[in-house]
Design an enzyme around this catalytic site. Structure first.
Site, mmCIF file in Angstrom:
data_model
loop_
_atom_site.group_PDB
_atom_site.id
_atom_site.type_symbol
_atom_site.label_atom_id
_atom_site.label_comp_id
_atom_site.label_asym_id
_atom_site.label_seq_id
_atom_site.Cartn_x
_atom_site.Cartn_y
_atom_site.Cartn_z
ATOM 1 N N SER A 1 0.728 -1.270 0.112
ATOM 2 C CA SER A 1 -0.043 -0.007 0.069
ATOM 3 C C SER A 1 0.954 1.231 0.058
ATOM 4 C CB SER A 1 -0.868 0.037 1.039
ATOM 5 O OG SER A 1 -1.542 1.254 1.186
ATOM 6 N N ALA B 1 -0.750 -5.673 7.508
ATOM 7 C CA ALA B 1 -0.173 -4.390 8.115
ATOM 8 C C ALA B 1 -1.040 -3.295 8.360
ATOM 9 C CB ALA B 1 0.963 -3.995 7.105
ATOM 10 N N TYR C 1 -7.008 6.096 2.703
ATOM 11 C CA TYR C 1 -6.063 5.139 3.321
ATOM 12 C C TYR C 1 -6.696 4.592 4.647
ATOM 13 C CZ TYR C 1 -1.484 3.845 5.604
ATOM 14 O OH TYR C 1 -0.631 3.036 6.064
ATOM 15 N N ARG D 1 6.609 12.586 3.849
ATOM 16 C CA ARG D 1 6.580 12.492 5.262
ATOM 17 C C ARG D 1 7.350 13.350 6.181
ATOM 18 N NH1 ARG D 1 5.309 6.038 6.285
ATOM 19 N NH2 ARG D 1 6.555 6.017 4.396
HETATM 20 N N1 UDP Z 1 4.746 17.726 9.037
HETATM 21 C C1 UDP Z 1 5.524 18.847 9.008
HETATM 22 N N2 UDP Z 1 6.268 19.300 8.040
HETATM 23 C C2 UDP Z 1 6.693 18.634 6.889
HETATM 24 C C3 UDP Z 1 5.626 17.031 6.627
HETATM 25 C C4 UDP Z 1 4.877 16.834 7.749
HETATM 26 O O1 UDP Z 1 5.373 19.711 10.001
HETATM 27 O O2 UDP Z 1 7.374 18.911 6.267
HETATM 28 C C5 UDP Z 1 3.747 17.246 9.872
HETATM 29 C C6 UDP Z 1 2.329 16.684 9.401
HETATM 30 O O3 UDP Z 1 1.375 18.061 9.440
HETATM 31 C C7 UDP Z 1 1.993 16.070 10.438
HETATM 32 C C8 UDP Z 1 3.363 15.377 10.838
HETATM 33 O O4 UDP Z 1 4.281 16.334 10.472
HETATM 34 O O5 UDP Z 1 1.609 16.843 11.622
HETATM 35 C C9 UDP Z 1 3.321 14.065 10.608
HETATM 36 O O6 UDP Z 1 3.188 14.153 9.162
HETATM 37 P P1 UDP Z 1 3.624 12.668 8.231
HETATM 38 O O7 UDP Z 1 3.309 13.248 6.887
HETATM 39 O O8 UDP Z 1 4.847 12.303 8.450
HETATM 40 O O9 UDP Z 1 2.599 11.498 8.569
HETATM 41 P P2 UDP Z 1 1.453 11.259 9.508
HETATM 42 O O10 UDP Z 1 1.729 10.872 10.609
HETATM 43 O O11 UDP Z 1 0.304 12.351 9.330
HETATM 44 O O12 UDP Z 1 0.701 9.998 8.724
#
Ligand code: UDP
Length: 320
Positions: free
Chosen positions: A75, A114, A145, A186
C-alpha cells in the site's frame, strides 16, 4: 519457512525481507514499485533464498510454491503517496487484501495484515489503545487510506471467523529509518533532507501536533513476534515517545550536527496535505509488551543518526 511479503520493496517491507533472510527463511517479495523501489532490495537479488516479483496484488496475488506465511504490506503509506494514488490505495487495501487472504487460505499459511494508527483517525482518546474505535472522516482526503486499512482489518477478521485462518493485525504507528523515499513527503524524509541540505525545516501549522517515532528495526522485530504469536486481535506497534513536531524538528537539527545551519520555519502547505491531520498520536503498547514481550529499543538520537547517514549517502550518490 516460505514467506511471501507483499510490498516487499517498500520501506518497511524491504527491512522485513532483510530480517527474514537473516533468519534463514525463503522470501518472495511482490511489489508494483508505485511507491516502493527495486533499489531497496537490490542487495538481496542474488541471494538464493530471495525472489522479487513485479506484480500488482490488485490484479493477482499468486505463487506456485507452498507458503507458511503471507505478510500483507502492499500500500502507499505516506499522505503524499496515498493522496497522489487515491483509487489505487483503496483498491490495494480492499481487492489486494482479498487476493492476499485468498492466497493464504489456499496455501494454509498464516496471514499478517499491516494496518495503521490511521484507523484511529484524529483520535479523541489519548494515548490510543486497540479497544478505541477511532474518529475517522469517512469522506475526507485521508479516508482513502484510513478506510482501506479499516476495510482490510475487517476482511482479515472475516477470514479468521469464517475459515479459521490464522490471522494477525499489526497497527503500525509512525516509523522511520533508512530507505524511506526521499520525496515521500512525510515529516522524517522532509526534515532530514532539509537538514542535510541546510535548507529551512518546514514545520506545518504551529508545530504543536504530536507524533511518536519508532525506528524500523524495532518495528520489524515487533511484526515478527506478532506473526509467530497466537494473537488474533489487533496489536499496536510503535514507540510511545511522543513529542510535538516542533520538538522533532529541533531533534533532527541537533542530530544533523553543528554543520547544519537550517532554520526552523513555520509553513502553510496545500490545504489537502493537512486536512484531517491528526493532532495527537501516541500508541499505548501495553498489549504488545504483555503478549509479545516487545518494547522499542533504539533511542531517537541513534535512529536519527542512522537515518541521516543513509540520506547523506543517497543524496551524494544522486549527485554522481
Ligand atoms: N509535517 C510537518 N512538516 C513536513 C511534513 C509533515 O510539519 O514537512 C507534519 C504533518 O502536518 C503532521 C506530522 O508532521 O502533523 C506527521 O506527518 P507525516 O506526513 O509524516 O505523517 P502522518 O503521521 O500524518 O501520517
Amino acid at each position: 519457512m516460505n514467506i511471501l511479503v507483499t510490498g516487499g520493496a517498500g520501506f518497511i517491507g524491504s527491512h522485513l525481507c532483510d530480517r527474514l533472510i537473516e533468519e534463514g527463511h525463503r522470501v518472495i517479495a511482490i511489489d508494483n514499485f508505485i511507491t516502493g523501489s527495486p533499489r531497496n532490495v537490490a542487495h538481496l537479488l542474488d541471494h538464493p533464498r530471495f525472489t522479487l516479483i513485479e506484480s500488482d496484488i490488485i490484479e493477482r496475488c499468486w505463487v506456485d510454491e507452498p507458503l507458511d506465511a503471507v505478510m500483507n504490506l502492499a500500500s502507499p503509506a505516506s499522505p503524499v503517496g496515498y493522496l497522489d494514488n487515491p483509487i489505487q490505495t483503496m483498491l490495494v487495501g480492499s481487492h489486494g487484501t482479498y487476493n492476499a487472504l485468498e492466497l493464504a487460505r489456499v496455501k494454509g499459511a498464516r496471514f499478517l495484515q499491516a494496518s495503521t494508527s490511521e484507523v484511529y483517525g484524529d483520535p479523541l482518546e489519548h494515548p490510543q489503545k486497540e479497544s478505541y474505535w477511532g474518529n475517522v472522516n469517512p469522506i475526507g482526503v485521508r479516508s482513502v487510506y484510513d478506510e482501506a486499512k479499516r476495510f482490510a482489518e475487517a476482511l482479515t477478521m472475516a477470514y479468521h471467523r469464517t475459515y479459521g485462518l490464522q490471522t494477525r493485525i499489526a497497527r503500525i504507528f509512525n516509523t522511520y529509518g533508512p530507505r524511506m523515499a526521499l520525496n515521500d513527503g512525510r515529516v522524517v524524509p522532509n526534515f532530514v533532507s532539509q537538514a542535510v541540505h541546510n535548507q529551512p525545516i518546514t514545520v506545518y501549522g504551529d508545530g504543536s501536533a504530536t507524533r511518536a517515532f519508532c525506528y524500523v528495526s524495532d518495528l520489524v522485530d515487533g511484526m515478527l513476534r506478532l506473526l509467530w504469536s497466537n494473537e488474533v486481535m489487533p496489536v499496536n506497534l510503535g514507540n510511545p515517545n511522543e513529542m510535538t513536531i516542533l520538538e522533532f524538528a529541533k531533534a533532527v537539527k541537533a542530530a544533523a550536527g553543528p554543520e547544519c545551519t537550517s532554520e526552523i520555519v513555520f509553513y502553510q502547505p496545500r490545504p489537502d496535505r493537512i486536512a484531517d491531520d491528526p493532532q495527537r498520536r501516541q500508541p499505548d503498547i501495553t498489549r504488545a509488551r504483555q503478549i509479545l514481550g516487545w518494547t522499542p529499543r533504539v533511542p531517537l538520537e541513534e535512529g536519527l543518526r542512522r537515518t541521516i547517514e543513509y540520506f547523506r549517502a543517497e543524496l551524494q550518490a544522486a549527485r554522481f
